[in-house]
Write a protein that holds these residues in place. Structure first.
Motif, PDB file in Angstrom:
ATOM      1  N   SER A  12       6.668   2.578   4.133  1.00  0.00           N
ATOM      2  CA  SER A  12       7.849   2.909   3.322  1.00  0.00           C
ATOM      3  C   SER A  12       7.779   4.352   2.828  1.00  0.00           C
ATOM      4  CB  SER A  12       7.962   1.943   2.137  1.00  0.00           C
ATOM      5  OG  SER A  12       7.057   2.260   1.097  1.00  0.00           O
ATOM      6  N   ILE A  13       6.568   4.852   2.583  1.00  0.00           N
ATOM      7  CA  ILE A  13       6.411   6.252   2.165  1.00  0.00           C
ATOM      8  C   ILE A  13       6.685   7.189   3.331  1.00  0.00           C
ATOM      9  CG2 ILE A  13       4.738   7.972   1.398  1.00  0.00           C
ATOM     10  CD1 ILE A  13       3.417   5.814  -0.304  1.00  0.00           C
ATOM     11  N   ARG A  14       6.096   6.896   4.485  1.00  0.00           N
ATOM     12  CA  ARG A  14       6.269   7.770   5.653  1.00  0.00           C
ATOM     13  C   ARG A  14       7.739   7.860   6.065  1.00  0.00           C
ATOM     14  NH1 ARG A  14       2.023   4.765   7.652  1.00  0.00           N
ATOM     15  NH2 ARG A  14       3.449   3.701   9.085  1.00  0.00           N
ATOM     16  N   GLU A  15       8.417   6.720   6.049  1.00  0.00           N
ATOM     17  CA  GLU A  15       9.792   6.665   6.547  1.00  0.00           C
ATOM     18  C   GLU A  15      10.833   6.877   5.447  1.00  0.00           C
ATOM     19  OE1 GLU A  15      10.204   3.017   8.707  1.00  0.00           O
ATOM     20  OE2 GLU A  15       8.733   3.608  10.238  1.00  0.00           O
ATOM     21  N   ARG A  16      10.366   7.057   4.209  1.00  0.00           N
ATOM     22  CA  ARG A  16      11.266   7.263   3.072  1.00  0.00           C
ATOM     23  C   ARG A  16      12.263   6.109   2.934  1.00  0.00           C
ATOM     24  NH1 ARG A  16       7.786  10.781   2.772  1.00  0.00           N
ATOM     25  NH2 ARG A  16       8.105  12.876   1.936  1.00  0.00           N
ATOM     26  N   THR A  17      11.781   4.899   3.218  1.00  0.00           N
ATOM     27  CA  THR A  17      12.607   3.698   3.055  1.00  0.00           C
ATOM     28  C   THR A  17      12.121   2.960   1.814  1.00  0.00           C
ATOM     29  OG1 THR A  17      11.111   2.541   4.592  1.00  0.00           O
ATOM     30  CG2 THR A  17      13.162   3.451   5.490  1.00  0.00           C
ATOM     31  N   PHE A  18      12.463   3.486   0.654  1.00  0.00           N
ATOM     32  CA  PHE A  18      11.931   2.982  -0.595  1.00  0.00           C
ATOM     33  C   PHE A  18      12.644   1.709  -1.050  1.00  0.00           C
ATOM     34  CE2 PHE A  18      11.624   7.700  -0.775  1.00  0.00           C
ATOM     35  CZ  PHE A  18      10.253   7.773  -0.553  1.00  0.00           C
ATOM     36  N   VAL A  19      11.884   0.837  -1.684  1.00  0.00           N
ATOM     37  CA  VAL A  19      12.466  -0.357  -2.299  1.00  0.00           C
ATOM     38  C   VAL A  19      12.584  -0.113  -3.801  1.00  0.00           C
ATOM     39  CG1 VAL A  19      11.521  -1.867  -0.519  1.00  0.00           C
ATOM     40  CG2 VAL A  19      10.191  -1.455  -2.601  1.00  0.00           C
ATOM     41  N   PRO A  20      13.444  -0.867  -4.507  1.00  0.00           N
ATOM     42  CA  PRO A  20      13.612  -0.628  -5.946  1.00  0.00           C
ATOM     43  C   PRO A  20      12.360  -0.912  -6.776  1.00  0.00           C
ATOM     44  CG  PRO A  20      15.500  -1.814  -5.057  1.00  0.00           C
ATOM     45  CD  PRO A  20      14.455  -1.802  -3.985  1.00  0.00           C
ATOM     46  N   VAL A  21      11.543  -1.876  -6.332  1.00  0.00           N
ATOM     47  CA  VAL A  21      10.391  -2.279  -7.143  1.00  0.00           C
ATOM     48  C   VAL A  21       9.143  -2.421  -6.274  1.00  0.00           C
ATOM     49  CG1 VAL A  21       9.433  -3.982  -8.740  1.00  0.00           C
ATOM     50  CG2 VAL A  21      11.910  -3.529  -8.738  1.00  0.00           C
ATOM     51  N   TYR A  22       8.059  -1.769  -6.699  1.00  0.00           N
ATOM     52  CA  TYR A  22       6.737  -1.917  -6.089  1.00  0.00           C
ATOM     53  C   TYR A  22       5.806  -2.557  -7.118  1.00  0.00           C
ATOM     54  CZ  TYR A  22       8.177   1.435  -2.462  1.00  0.00           C
ATOM     55  OH  TYR A  22       8.823   2.083  -1.436  1.00  0.00           O
ATOM     56  N   TYR A  23       4.998  -3.490  -6.655  1.00  0.00           N
ATOM     57  CA  TYR A  23       3.973  -4.073  -7.529  1.00  0.00           C
ATOM     58  C   TYR A  23       2.622  -3.729  -6.911  1.00  0.00           C
ATOM     59  CZ  TYR A  23       1.248  -7.647 -10.055  1.00  0.00           C
ATOM     60  OH  TYR A  23       0.319  -8.305 -10.837  1.00  0.00           O
ATOM     61  N   VAL A  24       1.839  -2.905  -7.606  1.00  0.00           N
ATOM     62  CA  VAL A  24       0.567  -2.399  -7.104  1.00  0.00           C
ATOM     63  C   VAL A  24      -0.556  -3.020  -7.933  1.00  0.00           C
ATOM     64  CG1 VAL A  24      -0.783  -0.341  -6.571  1.00  0.00           C
ATOM     65  CG2 VAL A  24       1.723  -0.238  -6.482  1.00  0.00           C
ATOM     66  N   HIS A  25      -1.353  -3.865  -7.294  1.00  0.00           N
ATOM     67  CA  HIS A  25      -2.388  -4.593  -8.034  1.00  0.00           C
ATOM     68  C   HIS A  25      -3.685  -4.615  -7.240  1.00  0.00           C
ATOM     69  CE1 HIS A  25      -1.871  -8.323  -5.527  1.00  0.00           C
ATOM     70  NE2 HIS A  25      -0.697  -7.759  -5.333  1.00  0.00           N
ATOM     71  N   ALA A 107      19.560   0.520  -7.857  1.00  0.00           N
ATOM     72  CA  ALA A 107      19.286   0.992  -6.498  1.00  0.00           C
ATOM     73  C   ALA A 107      18.747   2.415  -6.478  1.00  0.00           C
ATOM     74  CB  ALA A 107      20.550   0.898  -5.661  1.00  0.00           C
ATOM     75  N   GLU A 108      19.128   3.235  -7.495  1.00  0.00           N
ATOM     76  CA  GLU A 108      18.722   4.642  -7.499  1.00  0.00           C
ATOM     77  C   GLU A 108      17.428   4.889  -8.272  1.00  0.00           C
ATOM     78  OE1 GLU A 108      21.578   4.076 -10.950  1.00  0.00           O
ATOM     79  OE2 GLU A 108      21.346   3.360  -8.893  1.00  0.00           O
ATOM     80  N   THR A 109      16.783   3.820  -8.737  1.00  0.00           N
ATOM     81  CA  THR A 109      15.509   3.933  -9.464  1.00  0.00           C
ATOM     82  C   THR A 109      14.413   3.231  -8.682  1.00  0.00           C
ATOM     83  OG1 THR A 109      16.565   4.026 -11.633  1.00  0.00           O
ATOM     84  CG2 THR A 109      14.261   3.346 -11.580  1.00  0.00           C
ATOM     85  N   VAL A 110      13.269   3.894  -8.553  1.00  0.00           N
ATOM     86  CA  VAL A 110      12.080   3.269  -7.961  1.00  0.00           C
ATOM     87  C   VAL A 110      11.113   2.964  -9.094  1.00  0.00           C
ATOM     88  CG1 VAL A 110      10.098   3.572  -6.424  1.00  0.00           C
ATOM     89  CG2 VAL A 110      12.346   4.435  -5.743  1.00  0.00           C
ATOM     90  N   LEU A 111      10.800   1.694  -9.269  1.00  0.00           N
ATOM     91  CA  LEU A 111       9.905   1.241 -10.329  1.00  0.00           C
ATOM     92  C   LEU A 111       8.577   0.806  -9.707  1.00  0.00           C
ATOM     93  CD1 LEU A 111       9.175   0.281 -13.216  1.00  0.00           C
ATOM     94  CD2 LEU A 111      10.364  -1.865 -12.680  1.00  0.00           C
ATOM     95  N   ALA A 112       7.490   1.400 -10.168  1.00  0.00           N
ATOM     96  CA  ALA A 112       6.151   0.999  -9.726  1.00  0.00           C
ATOM     97  C   ALA A 112       5.447   0.312 -10.878  1.00  0.00           C
ATOM     98  CB  ALA A 112       5.348   2.204  -9.253  1.00  0.00           C
ATOM     99  N   LEU A 113       5.145  -0.957 -10.701  1.00  0.00           N
ATOM    100  CA  LEU A 113       4.413  -1.742 -11.692  1.00  0.00           C
ATOM    101  C   LEU A 113       2.951  -1.784 -11.262  1.00  0.00           C
ATOM    102  CD1 LEU A 113       6.991  -4.671 -11.893  1.00  0.00           C
ATOM    103  CD2 LEU A 113       6.756  -2.760 -13.507  1.00  0.00           C
ATOM    104  N   VAL A 114       2.064  -1.262 -12.095  1.00  0.00           N
ATOM    105  CA  VAL A 114       0.670  -1.067 -11.698  1.00  0.00           C
ATOM    106  C   VAL A 114      -0.253  -1.794 -12.658  1.00  0.00           C
ATOM    107  CG1 VAL A 114      -1.066   0.656 -11.067  1.00  0.00           C
ATOM    108  CG2 VAL A 114       1.367   1.248 -10.919  1.00  0.00           C
ATOM    109  N   THR A 115      -1.177  -2.576 -12.114  1.00  0.00           N
ATOM    110  CA  THR A 115      -2.168  -3.257 -12.945  1.00  0.00           C
ATOM    111  C   THR A 115      -3.406  -2.381 -13.100  1.00  0.00           C
ATOM    112  OG1 THR A 115      -3.347  -4.331 -11.124  1.00  0.00           O
ATOM    113  CG2 THR A 115      -1.405  -5.470 -11.995  1.00  0.00           C
ATOM    114  N   SER A 116      -4.212  -2.702 -14.083  1.00  0.00           N
ATOM    115  CA  SER A 116      -5.542  -2.095 -14.176  1.00  0.00           C
ATOM    116  C   SER A 116      -6.528  -3.060 -13.546  1.00  0.00           C
ATOM    117  CB  SER A 116      -5.928  -1.812 -15.636  1.00  0.00           C
ATOM    118  OG  SER A 116      -6.165  -3.025 -16.322  1.00  0.00           O
ATOM    119  N   GLY A 117      -7.691  -2.543 -13.125  1.00  0.00           N
ATOM    120  CA  GLY A 117      -8.659  -3.379 -12.426  1.00  0.00           C
ATOM    121  C   GLY A 117      -9.155  -4.548 -13.232  1.00  0.00           C
ATOM    122  N   ALA A 118      -9.108  -4.437 -14.557  1.00  0.00           N
ATOM    123  CA  ALA A 118      -9.650  -5.492 -15.412  1.00  0.00           C
ATOM    124  C   ALA A 118      -8.654  -6.596 -15.706  1.00  0.00           C
ATOM    125  CB  ALA A 118     -10.119  -4.887 -16.735  1.00  0.00           C
TER     126      ALA A 118
END
Length: 355
Positions: A12-25, A107-118
Protein backbone atom coordinates in the motif's frame (compact mmCIF):
# COMPACT_ATOMS: atom_id res chain seq x y z
CA UNK A 1 0.23 -14.71 8.74
CA UNK A 2 2.19 -11.63 9.79
CA UNK A 3 4.38 -11.88 6.67
CA UNK A 4 1.30 -11.65 4.42
CA UNK A 5 0.07 -8.70 6.48
CA UNK A 6 3.43 -6.96 6.14
CA UNK A 7 3.47 -7.49 2.37
CA UNK A 8 0.02 -5.88 2.12
CA UNK A 9 1.13 -2.99 4.32
CA UNK A 10 4.28 -2.18 2.33
CA UNK A 11 2.48 -2.72 -0.97
CA UNK A 12 0.00 0.00 0.00
CA UNK A 13 2.96 2.33 0.62
CA UNK A 14 4.73 1.49 -2.64
CA UNK A 15 1.58 1.85 -4.73
CA UNK A 16 0.16 4.80 -2.76
CA UNK A 17 -3.11 2.89 -2.31
CA UNK A 18 -3.79 4.01 1.24
CA UNK A 19 -6.65 2.79 3.40
CA UNK A 20 -8.41 5.06 5.94
CA UNK A 21 -7.29 3.04 8.97
CA UNK A 22 -4.12 1.06 9.75
CA UNK A 23 -3.71 -0.98 12.91
CA UNK A 24 -0.02 -1.58 13.69
CA UNK A 25 0.61 -4.01 16.54
CA UNK A 26 3.05 -6.66 17.76
CA UNK A 27 5.98 -6.96 20.15
CA UNK A 28 8.78 -5.20 18.27
CA UNK A 29 8.56 -1.44 18.75
CA UNK A 30 11.54 -0.82 16.47
CA UNK A 31 9.89 -2.53 13.49
CA UNK A 32 6.57 -0.80 14.20
CA UNK A 33 8.20 2.62 14.45
CA UNK A 34 10.05 2.08 11.16
CA UNK A 35 6.84 0.94 9.44
CA UNK A 36 4.92 3.98 10.68
CA UNK A 37 7.78 6.27 9.63
CA UNK A 38 7.58 4.90 6.10
CA UNK A 39 3.80 5.28 6.07
CA UNK A 40 3.99 8.89 7.23
CA UNK A 41 6.66 9.69 4.62
CA UNK A 42 4.42 8.27 1.88
CA UNK A 43 1.15 9.88 3.01
CA UNK A 44 2.23 13.35 4.14
CA UNK A 45 3.62 15.98 1.79
CA UNK A 46 6.73 17.46 3.51
CA UNK A 47 5.66 20.96 2.43
CA UNK A 48 2.42 20.75 4.46
CA UNK A 49 3.57 18.38 7.20
CA UNK A 50 3.00 20.93 9.98
CA UNK A 51 -0.67 21.23 8.97
CA UNK A 52 -1.47 17.64 8.03
CA UNK A 53 0.27 15.39 10.55
CA UNK A 54 -0.78 14.84 14.15
CA UNK A 55 0.97 12.36 16.47
CA UNK A 56 -0.65 11.74 19.86
CA UNK A 57 -0.61 9.14 22.66
CA UNK A 58 -3.70 7.31 23.77
CA UNK A 59 -3.30 7.95 27.48
CA UNK A 60 -2.91 11.71 26.98
CA UNK A 61 -5.86 12.54 24.73
CA UNK A 62 -9.47 13.34 25.65
CA UNK A 63 -12.50 12.42 23.50
CA UNK A 64 -13.15 15.98 22.30
CA UNK A 65 -9.59 16.50 21.11
CA UNK A 66 -9.51 13.11 19.43
CA UNK A 67 -12.77 13.74 17.60
CA UNK A 68 -11.54 17.16 16.48
CA UNK A 69 -8.27 15.76 15.14
CA UNK A 70 -10.05 13.02 13.20
CA UNK A 71 -12.69 15.36 11.76
CA UNK A 72 -10.26 18.06 10.58
CA UNK A 73 -9.89 18.05 6.78
CA UNK A 74 -6.48 18.23 5.08
CA UNK A 75 -5.04 21.66 4.35
CA UNK A 76 -3.54 22.33 0.91
CA UNK A 77 -3.03 18.59 0.40
CA UNK A 78 -4.87 15.49 -0.72
CA UNK A 79 -4.61 13.72 2.63
CA UNK A 80 -4.12 14.29 6.31
CA UNK A 81 -2.61 11.78 8.74
CA UNK A 82 -3.18 11.06 12.41
CA UNK A 83 -0.91 8.67 14.32
CA UNK A 84 -2.35 7.49 17.63
CA UNK A 85 0.28 5.65 19.66
CA UNK A 86 -0.35 3.51 22.76
CA UNK A 87 -3.89 3.03 21.54
CA UNK A 88 -4.65 0.52 24.30
CA UNK A 89 -4.14 3.32 26.85
CA UNK A 90 -7.20 5.25 25.64
CA UNK A 91 -9.65 6.03 28.42
CA UNK A 92 -13.17 4.68 28.07
CA UNK A 93 -14.75 7.88 26.73
CA UNK A 94 -11.89 8.49 24.28
CA UNK A 95 -12.15 4.89 23.08
CA UNK A 96 -15.85 5.51 22.52
CA UNK A 97 -15.03 8.50 20.32
CA UNK A 98 -12.55 6.37 18.37
CA UNK A 99 -15.08 3.56 17.89
CA UNK A 100 -17.66 6.01 16.55
CA UNK A 101 -15.12 7.36 14.08
CA UNK A 102 -14.09 3.87 12.95
CA UNK A 103 -17.69 3.12 11.99
CA UNK A 104 -17.42 5.84 9.29
CA UNK A 105 -13.78 6.93 8.81
CA UNK A 106 -13.02 9.96 6.64
CA UNK A 107 -11.73 9.12 3.17
CA UNK A 108 -9.20 11.99 3.16
CA UNK A 109 -7.65 11.05 6.53
CA UNK A 110 -5.20 8.20 7.14
CA UNK A 111 -5.34 7.02 10.75
CA UNK A 112 -2.57 4.80 12.13
CA UNK A 113 -3.40 3.09 15.42
CA UNK A 114 -0.18 1.86 17.01
CA UNK A 115 0.30 -0.34 20.07
CA UNK A 116 3.31 -0.42 22.35
CA UNK A 117 5.18 -3.69 22.79
CA UNK A 118 3.98 -4.06 26.37
CA UNK A 119 0.29 -3.94 25.51
CA UNK A 120 -0.02 -7.68 25.05
CA UNK A 121 -2.55 -9.25 22.67
CA UNK A 122 -3.92 -7.30 19.75
CA UNK A 123 -7.36 -5.68 19.91
CA UNK A 124 -9.70 -7.79 17.76
CA UNK A 125 -12.17 -4.91 17.31
CA UNK A 126 -9.42 -2.66 15.97
CA UNK A 127 -8.14 -5.45 13.72
CA UNK A 128 -11.62 -5.83 12.25
CA UNK A 129 -12.13 -2.08 11.83
CA UNK A 130 -8.79 -1.44 10.11
CA UNK A 131 -8.39 -1.60 6.36
CA UNK A 132 -4.93 -3.04 6.96
CA UNK A 133 -3.92 -4.69 10.23
CA UNK A 134 -0.25 -5.60 10.46
CA UNK A 135 1.72 -7.38 13.17
CA UNK A 136 5.42 -6.82 13.81
CA UNK A 137 6.73 -9.38 16.28
CA UNK A 138 10.40 -9.83 17.10
CA UNK A 139 12.35 -11.39 14.23
CA UNK A 140 13.36 -15.00 14.71
CA UNK A 141 16.98 -15.96 14.02
CA UNK A 142 16.15 -17.27 10.55
CA UNK A 143 14.73 -13.88 9.43
CA UNK A 144 17.49 -11.60 10.72
CA UNK A 145 19.99 -12.31 7.88
CA UNK A 146 17.39 -11.35 5.26
CA UNK A 147 16.57 -8.23 7.27
CA UNK A 148 20.27 -7.28 7.32
CA UNK A 149 20.54 -7.73 3.55
CA UNK A 150 17.40 -5.63 3.00
CA UNK A 151 18.64 -2.83 5.25
CA UNK A 152 22.00 -2.73 3.48
CA UNK A 153 20.20 -2.57 0.13
CA UNK A 154 18.05 0.31 1.40
CA UNK A 155 21.28 2.12 2.28
CA UNK A 156 22.49 1.69 -1.28
CA UNK A 157 25.19 -0.87 -0.50
CA UNK A 158 25.81 -4.62 -0.70
CA UNK A 159 27.02 -7.18 1.84
CA UNK A 160 28.32 -10.70 1.29
CA UNK A 161 26.83 -13.75 2.98
CA UNK A 162 29.76 -14.44 5.29
CA UNK A 163 29.71 -10.84 6.53
CA UNK A 164 25.98 -11.16 7.24
CA UNK A 165 26.59 -14.31 9.28
CA UNK A 166 29.44 -12.74 11.22
CA UNK A 167 27.48 -9.57 11.97
CA UNK A 168 24.42 -11.54 13.06
CA UNK A 169 26.43 -13.72 15.43
CA UNK A 170 28.26 -10.70 16.85
CA UNK A 171 25.26 -8.43 17.45
CA UNK A 172 22.37 -10.89 17.64
CA UNK A 173 18.75 -9.87 16.98
CA UNK A 174 18.97 -6.37 18.47
CA UNK A 175 17.66 -4.40 15.48
CA UNK A 176 18.56 -0.91 16.76
CA UNK A 177 22.13 -2.11 17.44
CA UNK A 178 22.31 -3.79 14.03
CA UNK A 179 21.05 -0.60 12.38
CA UNK A 180 23.76 1.44 14.08
CA UNK A 181 26.47 -1.03 13.02
CA UNK A 182 25.16 -1.12 9.43
CA UNK A 183 25.32 2.67 9.18
CA UNK A 184 28.97 2.53 10.25
CA UNK A 185 29.74 -0.39 7.94
CA UNK A 186 28.25 1.32 4.88
CA UNK A 187 30.29 4.43 5.60
CA UNK A 188 33.44 2.36 6.17
CA UNK A 189 33.01 0.33 2.98
CA UNK A 190 32.74 3.55 0.93
CA UNK A 191 30.86 2.01 -1.97
CA UNK A 192 32.55 -1.39 -1.89
CA UNK A 193 30.72 -4.58 -0.80
CA UNK A 194 30.76 -5.08 2.97
CA UNK A 195 32.85 -8.16 3.75
CA UNK A 196 34.14 -10.00 6.82
CA UNK A 197 37.14 -7.70 7.13
CA UNK A 198 34.85 -4.68 7.36
CA UNK A 199 32.77 -6.36 10.09
CA UNK A 200 35.93 -7.28 11.98
CA UNK A 201 37.21 -3.70 11.77
CA UNK A 202 33.96 -2.01 12.80
CA UNK A 203 32.28 -4.50 15.15
CA UNK A 204 35.45 -5.99 16.59
CA UNK A 205 34.73 -9.67 15.96
CA UNK A 206 36.45 -12.01 13.53
CA UNK A 207 35.29 -15.21 11.88
CA UNK A 208 36.13 -18.12 14.15
CA UNK A 209 35.60 -16.06 17.31
CA UNK A 210 31.80 -15.90 17.44
CA UNK A 211 29.31 -17.33 19.89
CA UNK A 212 28.48 -19.91 17.22
CA UNK A 213 32.10 -21.06 17.23
CA UNK A 214 31.94 -21.38 21.01
CA UNK A 215 28.75 -23.45 20.81
CA UNK A 216 30.38 -25.75 18.24
CA UNK A 217 33.49 -26.19 20.39
CA UNK A 218 31.38 -27.26 23.38
CA UNK A 219 29.33 -29.67 21.26
CA UNK A 220 32.63 -31.13 19.96
CA UNK A 221 33.92 -31.33 23.57
CA UNK A 222 36.91 -29.21 22.57
CA UNK A 223 37.49 -27.64 25.99
CA UNK A 224 40.73 -25.84 25.14
CA UNK A 225 39.21 -24.10 22.13
CA UNK A 226 36.01 -23.26 23.99
CA UNK A 227 37.92 -21.77 26.93
CA UNK A 228 40.11 -19.73 24.55
CA UNK A 229 36.99 -18.35 22.85
CA UNK A 230 35.05 -17.59 26.05
CA UNK A 231 36.60 -14.21 27.03
CA UNK A 232 36.45 -12.98 23.43
CA UNK A 233 32.79 -13.94 23.10
CA UNK A 234 31.82 -12.38 26.42
CA UNK A 235 33.34 -9.05 25.28
CA UNK A 236 31.15 -8.90 22.18
CA UNK A 237 28.07 -6.62 21.91
CA UNK A 238 24.86 -7.90 23.53
CA UNK A 239 26.62 -11.04 24.78
CA UNK A 240 26.81 -12.11 28.40
CA UNK A 241 27.15 -15.25 30.46
CA UNK A 242 23.35 -15.44 30.58
CA UNK A 243 22.91 -15.26 26.80
CA UNK A 244 25.65 -17.85 26.25
CA UNK A 245 23.94 -20.15 28.76
CA UNK A 246 20.61 -19.63 26.98
CA UNK A 247 22.18 -20.53 23.63
CA UNK A 248 23.83 -23.63 25.12
CA UNK A 249 20.51 -24.68 26.66
CA UNK A 250 18.73 -24.33 23.31
CA UNK A 251 21.49 -26.34 21.66
CA UNK A 252 21.39 -29.23 24.13
CA UNK A 253 17.59 -29.36 24.26
CA UNK A 254 17.51 -29.60 20.45
CA UNK A 255 20.20 -32.30 20.36
CA UNK A 256 18.44 -34.25 23.13
CA UNK A 257 15.16 -34.07 21.19
CA UNK A 258 16.92 -35.28 18.04
CA UNK A 259 18.72 -38.00 20.02
CA UNK A 260 15.32 -39.29 21.16
CA UNK A 261 14.13 -39.40 17.55
CA UNK A 262 17.28 -41.27 16.56
CA UNK A 263 16.80 -43.81 19.32
CA UNK A 264 13.27 -44.42 17.98
CA UNK A 265 14.68 -45.20 14.55
CA UNK A 266 14.58 -41.88 12.68
CA UNK A 267 17.24 -41.99 9.93
CA UNK A 268 20.11 -39.52 10.24
CA UNK A 269 19.37 -38.34 6.71
CA UNK A 270 16.06 -36.98 7.98
CA UNK A 271 17.45 -35.27 11.07
CA UNK A 272 18.23 -31.87 9.52
CA UNK A 273 14.63 -31.44 8.36
CA UNK A 274 13.27 -32.62 11.71
CA UNK A 275 15.37 -30.08 13.61
CA UNK A 276 14.43 -27.28 11.24
CA UNK A 277 10.75 -28.14 11.72
CA UNK A 278 11.32 -28.04 15.49
CA UNK A 279 12.67 -24.49 15.23
CA UNK A 280 9.71 -23.40 13.12
CA UNK A 281 7.40 -24.64 15.86
CA UNK A 282 9.50 -22.84 18.50
CA UNK A 283 10.57 -19.71 16.63
CA UNK A 284 11.42 -17.81 19.84
CA UNK A 285 14.16 -20.26 20.76
CA UNK A 286 17.46 -18.41 21.19
CA UNK A 287 19.97 -20.02 18.83
CA UNK A 288 22.45 -17.07 18.76
CA UNK A 289 23.06 -17.68 15.04
CA UNK A 290 21.17 -18.45 11.86
CA UNK A 291 18.86 -21.45 11.96
CA UNK A 292 20.74 -23.11 9.12
CA UNK A 293 24.09 -22.95 10.93
CA UNK A 294 22.51 -24.08 14.21
CA UNK A 295 20.73 -27.07 12.68
CA UNK A 296 23.85 -28.19 10.79
CA UNK A 297 25.79 -28.19 14.05
CA UNK A 298 23.05 -29.95 16.02
CA UNK A 299 22.73 -32.63 13.35
CA UNK A 300 26.46 -33.38 13.62
CA UNK A 301 26.13 -33.63 17.39
CA UNK A 302 23.30 -36.16 17.54
CA UNK A 303 25.46 -39.27 17.33
CA UNK A 304 28.22 -37.82 19.54
CA UNK A 305 26.05 -37.61 22.65
CA UNK A 306 24.06 -40.25 24.50
CA UNK A 307 20.77 -39.58 26.22
CA UNK A 308 22.47 -39.93 29.60
CA UNK A 309 25.16 -37.39 28.69
CA UNK A 310 22.54 -34.95 27.44
CA UNK A 311 20.60 -35.30 30.68
CA UNK A 312 23.77 -34.47 32.61
CA UNK A 313 24.42 -31.50 30.34
CA UNK A 314 20.95 -30.09 31.06
CA UNK A 315 21.49 -30.49 34.79
CA UNK A 316 24.78 -28.59 34.55
CA UNK A 317 23.12 -25.79 32.58
CA UNK A 318 20.33 -25.50 35.13
CA UNK A 319 22.84 -25.24 37.96
CA UNK A 320 24.85 -22.58 36.11
CA UNK A 321 21.72 -20.59 35.27
CA UNK A 322 20.78 -20.49 38.96
CA UNK A 323 24.32 -19.46 39.91
CA UNK A 324 24.35 -16.62 37.38
CA UNK A 325 21.20 -15.21 38.95
CA UNK A 326 22.90 -15.08 42.35
CA UNK A 327 24.18 -11.57 43.01
CA UNK A 328 26.97 -13.02 45.15
CA UNK A 329 28.62 -14.68 42.16
CA UNK A 330 32.15 -13.28 42.01
CA UNK A 331 32.98 -13.99 38.37
CA UNK A 332 30.58 -14.82 35.54
CA UNK A 333 33.48 -15.80 33.32
CA UNK A 334 34.71 -18.28 35.91
CA UNK A 335 31.22 -19.77 36.24
CA UNK A 336 31.09 -20.20 32.47
CA UNK A 337 34.57 -21.72 32.36
CA UNK A 338 33.49 -24.26 35.00
CA UNK A 339 30.39 -25.06 32.95
CA UNK A 340 32.41 -25.53 29.77
CA UNK A 341 34.92 -27.82 31.44
CA UNK A 342 32.08 -29.85 32.95
CA UNK A 343 30.22 -30.16 29.65
CA UNK A 344 33.32 -31.06 27.67
CA UNK A 345 34.37 -33.50 30.37
CA UNK A 346 31.24 -35.62 30.10
CA UNK A 347 32.10 -39.15 28.99
CA UNK A 348 32.73 -39.03 25.26
CA UNK A 349 31.54 -42.53 24.51
CA UNK A 350 29.80 -42.43 21.07
CA UNK A 351 26.03 -42.72 21.18
CA UNK A 352 24.60 -46.01 19.99
CA UNK A 353 22.93 -45.64 16.60
CA UNK A 354 19.39 -46.90 16.16
CA UNK A 355 19.07 -50.12 14.31
Amino acid sequence: MSLAEQRAFFKSIRERTFVPVYYVHGEDDFLKDEAVRQLVAAVVDPATRDFNLEVRRGGEIDPGTLASLLDTPPMMAERRMVVLRDVAALKKDARGALDRYLARPAAETVLALVTSGAEGKSDKKLEAAAGISVCFDCLSDDRVPKWIEHQVSELGATIDERAVTLLHEAVGNDLPALTAELDKLVSYAAGKPIDERAVAAIVGVRNGETIGDLLDAVLDRDASRALALLPQVLEQPKTSAVTVTMALATQFIAVAWARALRDRGTPMGQMYNELFALLKENSRAYTARSWGDAVKSWTRGVERWTTGQLDQAMALLLTTDAALKESRLSSEEQAMATLILSLCGLASRPARSAA
